[in-house]
Design a protein around this motif. Structure first.
Motif, mmCIF file in Angstrom:
data_model
loop_
_atom_site.group_PDB
_atom_site.id
_atom_site.type_symbol
_atom_site.label_atom_id
_atom_site.label_comp_id
_atom_site.label_asym_id
_atom_site.label_seq_id
_atom_site.Cartn_x
_atom_site.Cartn_y
_atom_site.Cartn_z
ATOM 1 N N VAL A 205 0.834 -1.205 0.000
ATOM 2 C CA VAL A 205 0.000 0.000 0.000
ATOM 3 C C VAL A 205 0.867 1.252 0.000
ATOM 4 C CG1 VAL A 205 -1.675 1.335 1.340
ATOM 5 C CG2 VAL A 205 -1.980 -1.128 1.067
ATOM 6 N N GLU A 206 1.943 1.234 0.744
ATOM 7 C CA GLU A 206 2.853 2.376 0.777
ATOM 8 C C GLU A 206 3.475 2.620 -0.596
ATOM 9 O OE1 GLU A 206 6.472 4.060 3.590
ATOM 10 O OE2 GLU A 206 5.959 1.936 3.634
ATOM 11 N N GLU A 207 3.718 1.532 -1.332
ATOM 12 C CA GLU A 207 4.362 1.653 -2.641
ATOM 13 C C GLU A 207 3.380 1.963 -3.760
ATOM 14 O OE1 GLU A 207 7.411 -0.885 -5.540
ATOM 15 O OE2 GLU A 207 6.725 -1.734 -3.629
ATOM 16 N N PHE A 208 2.227 1.272 -3.764
ATOM 17 C CA PHE A 208 1.286 1.395 -4.883
ATOM 18 C C PHE A 208 -0.014 2.103 -4.492
ATOM 19 C CE2 PHE A 208 3.565 -2.734 -5.786
ATOM 20 C CZ PHE A 208 4.431 -2.180 -6.713
ATOM 21 N N HIS A 209 -0.124 2.527 -3.236
ATOM 22 C CA HIS A 209 -1.271 3.275 -2.736
ATOM 23 C C HIS A 209 -2.572 2.489 -2.928
ATOM 24 C CE1 HIS A 209 1.685 6.366 -2.174
ATOM 25 N NE2 HIS A 209 1.938 6.438 -3.478
ATOM 26 N N CYS A 210 -3.652 3.142 -3.348
ATOM 27 C CA CYS A 210 -4.957 2.474 -3.411
ATOM 28 C C CYS A 210 -4.970 1.298 -4.391
ATOM 29 C CB CYS A 210 -6.042 3.475 -3.798
ATOM 30 S SG CYS A 210 -6.512 4.602 -2.463
ATOM 31 N N ASP A 211 -4.116 1.356 -5.410
ATOM 32 C CA ASP A 211 -4.084 0.263 -6.384
ATOM 33 C C ASP A 211 -3.655 -1.055 -5.747
ATOM 34 O OD1 ASP A 211 -4.969 1.862 -8.395
ATOM 35 O OD2 ASP A 211 -3.071 1.980 -9.477
ATOM 36 N N ALA A 212 -2.944 -0.991 -4.627
ATOM 37 C CA ALA A 212 -2.543 -2.214 -3.940
ATOM 38 C C ALA A 212 -3.732 -2.890 -3.276
ATOM 39 C CB ALA A 212 -1.466 -1.906 -2.903
ATOM 40 N N ILE A 213 -4.787 -2.133 -3.021
ATOM 41 C CA ILE A 213 -5.996 -2.680 -2.404
ATOM 42 C C ILE A 213 -6.944 -3.190 -3.483
ATOM 43 C CG2 ILE A 213 -7.944 -2.181 -0.880
ATOM 44 C CD1 ILE A 213 -6.227 0.074 0.320
ATOM 45 N N LEU A 214 -7.300 -2.329 -4.430
ATOM 46 C CA LEU A 214 -8.127 -2.704 -5.576
ATOM 47 C C LEU A 214 -7.819 -1.766 -6.735
ATOM 48 C CD1 LEU A 214 -11.678 -3.309 -4.003
ATOM 49 C CD2 LEU A 214 -10.145 -5.057 -4.916
ATOM 50 N N CYS A 215 -7.753 -2.307 -7.941
ATOM 51 C CA CYS A 215 -7.604 -1.462 -9.128
ATOM 52 C C CYS A 215 -8.832 -0.571 -9.276
ATOM 53 C CB CYS A 215 -7.437 -2.321 -10.380
ATOM 54 S SG CYS A 215 -5.879 -3.232 -10.461
ATOM 55 N N ARG A 216 -8.600 0.651 -9.706
ATOM 56 C CA ARG A 216 -9.693 1.606 -9.893
ATOM 57 C C ARG A 216 -10.521 1.264 -11.136
ATOM 58 N NH1 ARG A 216 -5.553 6.184 -10.514
ATOM 59 N NH2 ARG A 216 -4.451 4.336 -11.214
ATOM 60 N N PRO A 217 -11.762 1.724 -11.195
ATOM 61 C CA PRO A 217 -12.547 1.555 -12.428
ATOM 62 C C PRO A 217 -11.774 2.126 -13.615
ATOM 63 C CG PRO A 217 -13.971 2.284 -10.653
ATOM 64 C CD PRO A 217 -12.559 2.359 -10.119
ATOM 65 N N GLY A 218 -11.806 1.414 -14.719
ATOM 66 C CA GLY A 218 -11.060 1.822 -15.900
ATOM 67 C C GLY A 218 -9.686 1.199 -15.975
ATOM 68 N N THR A 219 -9.345 0.390 -14.964
ATOM 69 C CA THR A 219 -8.062 -0.315 -14.954
ATOM 70 C C THR A 219 -8.295 -1.763 -14.537
ATOM 71 O OG1 THR A 219 -7.548 0.210 -12.633
ATOM 72 C CG2 THR A 219 -6.884 1.830 -14.304
ATOM 73 N N TYR A 220 -7.259 -2.593 -14.710
ATOM 74 C CA TYR A 220 -7.387 -4.006 -14.356
ATOM 75 C C TYR A 220 -6.016 -4.597 -14.026
ATOM 76 C CZ TYR A 220 -5.104 -5.649 -18.615
ATOM 77 O OH TYR A 220 -4.172 -5.906 -19.586
ATOM 78 N N ASN A 221 -6.042 -5.740 -13.373
ATOM 79 C CA ASN A 221 -4.868 -6.554 -13.111
ATOM 80 C C ASN A 221 -5.368 -7.978 -12.916
ATOM 81 O OD1 ASN A 221 -2.979 -8.009 -11.061
ATOM 82 N ND2 ASN A 221 -1.723 -6.331 -11.823
ATOM 83 N N ILE A 222 -4.577 -8.959 -13.216
ATOM 84 C CA ILE A 222 -5.029 -10.345 -13.128
ATOM 85 C C ILE A 222 -5.509 -10.712 -11.728
ATOM 86 C CG2 ILE A 222 -2.721 -11.261 -12.655
ATOM 87 C CD1 ILE A 222 -3.511 -13.697 -14.343
ATOM 88 N N LEU A 223 -4.963 -10.050 -10.695
ATOM 89 C CA LEU A 223 -5.418 -10.293 -9.324
ATOM 90 C C LEU A 223 -6.387 -9.223 -8.833
ATOM 91 C CD1 LEU A 223 -2.156 -11.471 -7.501
ATOM 92 C CD2 LEU A 223 -3.939 -12.861 -8.558
ATOM 93 N N GLY A 224 -6.666 -8.238 -9.694
ATOM 94 C CA GLY A 224 -7.571 -7.163 -9.301
ATOM 95 C C GLY A 224 -6.911 -6.071 -8.492
ATOM 96 N N ARG A 225 -5.590 -6.148 -8.346
ATOM 97 C CA ARG A 225 -4.842 -5.136 -7.603
ATOM 98 C C ARG A 225 -3.376 -5.195 -8.017
ATOM 99 N NH1 ARG A 225 -1.839 -7.636 -3.720
ATOM 100 N NH2 ARG A 225 -2.457 -9.739 -3.082
ATOM 101 N N ALA A 226 -2.650 -4.132 -7.755
ATOM 102 C CA ALA A 226 -1.217 -4.093 -8.052
ATOM 103 C C ALA A 226 -0.464 -4.857 -6.968
ATOM 104 C CB ALA A 226 -0.733 -2.649 -8.115
ATOM 105 N N PHE A 227 0.515 -5.668 -7.382
ATOM 106 C CA PHE A 227 1.257 -6.435 -6.385
ATOM 107 C C PHE A 227 2.758 -6.475 -6.639
ATOM 108 C CE2 PHE A 227 -0.177 -9.322 -9.676
ATOM 109 C CZ PHE A 227 0.946 -10.088 -9.972
ATOM 110 N N ALA A 228 3.228 -5.895 -7.735
ATOM 111 C CA ALA A 228 4.657 -5.831 -8.023
ATOM 112 C C ALA A 228 4.890 -4.741 -9.056
ATOM 113 C CB ALA A 228 5.180 -7.178 -8.542
ATOM 114 N N ALA A 229 6.138 -4.303 -9.162
ATOM 115 C CA ALA A 229 6.454 -3.190 -10.064
ATOM 116 C C ALA A 229 6.077 -3.492 -11.505
ATOM 117 C CB ALA A 229 7.944 -2.857 -9.960
#
Length: 220
Positions: free
Chosen positions: A13-37
């Protein structure tokens, strides 16, 4: 601010902020959140392609005619649709969700998924996974003589995070031990997917809700 909380979710969360919790509308990730650079929340072509938080694709993965995110997203979705039920695919996501790159012992796992967890490659880069032999000296994995996973035993091994229900969808799974790790579970309903399960050890696992425990004790 919740999305700048230091040390939360292993520092993600410190590194990727809200995206580490859930991707915002209009974005995606295979896990639904950012987890690595190298595995951030990617932008879709339009907000209409991903209207909710935590999207895992830009469009319906059943729609193979769609190009998704500039063509690349479509390829990724097809890969997910083709392999999501396969053991290697499930273990890959389990390794990422459980911060496998920080496990005490990673034999087998790191060779197959280390670059994925580090963000150097995407899940679709693993192709069909046909060259990933999860039964060949992987730490904590026991297989039957038919090459089917029966046991996942990773006690006291530095696992961290929320245990994904997908691990219990491996159809031949009989024994699970994730005790004495810094992990948590929402409830026990996901465990019910493991139809052949005979033993599960959850000592010191934080379980937020005991829903499903009645049906679970009836089946073990």
């Amino acid at each position: 601010n919740l999305c700048q909380k230091g040390g939360w979710m292993g520092g993600l969360v410190e590194e990727f902020h809200c995206d580490a919790i859930l991707c915002r509308p209009g974005t995606y990730n295979i896990l639904g959140r950012a987890f690595a650079a190298g595995n951030l929340c990617e932008s879709c072509q339009s907000l209409q392609d991903s209207k909710i938080f935590g999207s895992t694709s830009c469009d319906d993965p059943k729609d193979t005619s769609s190009g998704g995110n500039g063509g690349g997203g479509g390829g990724s979705n097809n890969s997910q649709e083709d392999h999501s039920g396969e053991a290697w695919y499930i273990l890959a996501q389990f390794f990422m969700e459980m911060h496998g790159q920080k496990w005490t012992i990673q034999d087998g796992w790191a060779d197959a998924f280390g670059a994925l967890a580090a963000g150097d490659i995407q899940l679709e880069d693993l192709g069909s996974g046909s060259e990933i032999d999860v039964c060949n000296n992987w730490y904590g994995i026991i297989c039957s003589s038919n090459g089917e996973i029966t046991d996942i035993s990773l006690p006291n091994n530095g696992l961290y995070g929320e245990v994904p229900d997908m691990i219990f969808t491996i159809p031949t799974l009989q024994v699970v031990d994730i005790s004495n790790n810094n992990v948590q579970m929402k409830d026990l309903t996901g465990v019910l997917e493991a139809k052949q399960l005979t033993s599960i050890t959850l000592s010191n696992v934080k379980i937020q809700n005991m829903e499903g425990i009645g049906r679970l004790t009836d089946t073990l």
